[in-house]
Write an enzyme that holds these catalytic residues in place. Sequence first.
Site, PDB file in Angstrom:
ATOM      1  N   THR A  33       0.825  -1.209   0.000  1.00 26.47           N
ATOM      2  CA  THR A  33       0.000   0.000   0.000  1.00 26.47           C
ATOM      3  C   THR A  33       0.863   1.264   0.000  1.00 26.47           C
ATOM      4  O   THR A  33       0.575   2.192  -0.766  1.00 26.47           O
ATOM      5  CB  THR A  33      -0.986  -0.014   1.178  1.00 26.47           C
ATOM      6  OG1 THR A  33      -1.813  -1.187   1.075  1.00 26.47           O
ATOM      7  CG2 THR A  33      -1.872   1.221   1.186  1.00 26.47           C
ATOM      8  N   GLU A  41       1.226   9.572  -5.742  1.00 29.82           N
ATOM      9  CA  GLU A  41       1.791  10.908  -5.537  1.00 29.82           C
ATOM     10  C   GLU A  41       2.718  11.298  -6.683  1.00 29.82           C
ATOM     11  O   GLU A  41       2.682  12.427  -7.172  1.00 29.82           O
ATOM     12  CB  GLU A  41       2.539  10.984  -4.206  1.00 29.82           C
ATOM     13  CG  GLU A  41       1.627  10.991  -3.000  1.00 29.82           C
ATOM     14  CD  GLU A  41       2.294  11.587  -1.791  1.00 29.82           C
ATOM     15  OE1 GLU A  41       2.466  12.832  -1.764  1.00 29.82           O
ATOM     16  OE2 GLU A  41       2.653  10.819  -0.889  1.00 29.82           O
ATOM     17  N   HIS A  67      -7.012   0.315  -0.975  1.00 34.09           N
ATOM     18  CA  HIS A  67      -6.228  -0.699  -1.686  1.00 34.09           C
ATOM     19  C   HIS A  67      -7.108  -1.943  -1.686  1.00 34.09           C
ATOM     20  O   HIS A  67      -7.277  -2.590  -0.662  1.00 34.09           O
ATOM     21  CB  HIS A  67      -4.904  -0.927  -0.970  1.00 34.09           C
ATOM     22  CG  HIS A  67      -3.904  -1.664  -1.790  1.00 34.09           C
ATOM     23  ND1 HIS A  67      -2.575  -1.717  -1.443  1.00 34.09           N
ATOM     24  CD2 HIS A  67      -4.011  -2.380  -2.939  1.00 34.09           C
ATOM     25  CE1 HIS A  67      -1.914  -2.430  -2.340  1.00 34.09           C
ATOM     26  NE2 HIS A  67      -2.774  -2.844  -3.253  1.00 34.09           N
TER      27      HIS A  67
END
Length: 125
Positions: A33, A41, A67
């Site tokens: 994750t 990002e 996730h």
Amino acid sequence: MLEIGMKNTAETVVTIDNTAKAFTSGALEVFATPAMIALMEETCWKMVQPELEEGLGTVGTKVDVSHMAPSAIGKTIICEATLIEIDGRKLSFEVVCSDESGVVGMGTHERFIINNEKFLAKANK
């Protein structure tokens, strides 16, 4: 020029180095994750950076993602990010990560436009 609706994609391959076991976020050798969030990002900042004035950058300030499915070593993860809101210096993105089997994670991410020099000076105080 930043515009709502801008898109960017980035990809990575799941390796031993970006598994939950390697990140110590879990015990299994599946896409971590934290690695998924880092890819999200990266996809966002690389989308907007070329549109910013010299000396400006962005920093991540909020991540709200799920996730939802595992990805084994060898799978290719593709992240697509869309700029969905511009509110002054705050940029909001929709992010979706998929592998060959379908969507593995999705959510939203916020970044703020900052002056790099001033931000680093503040961080170094």
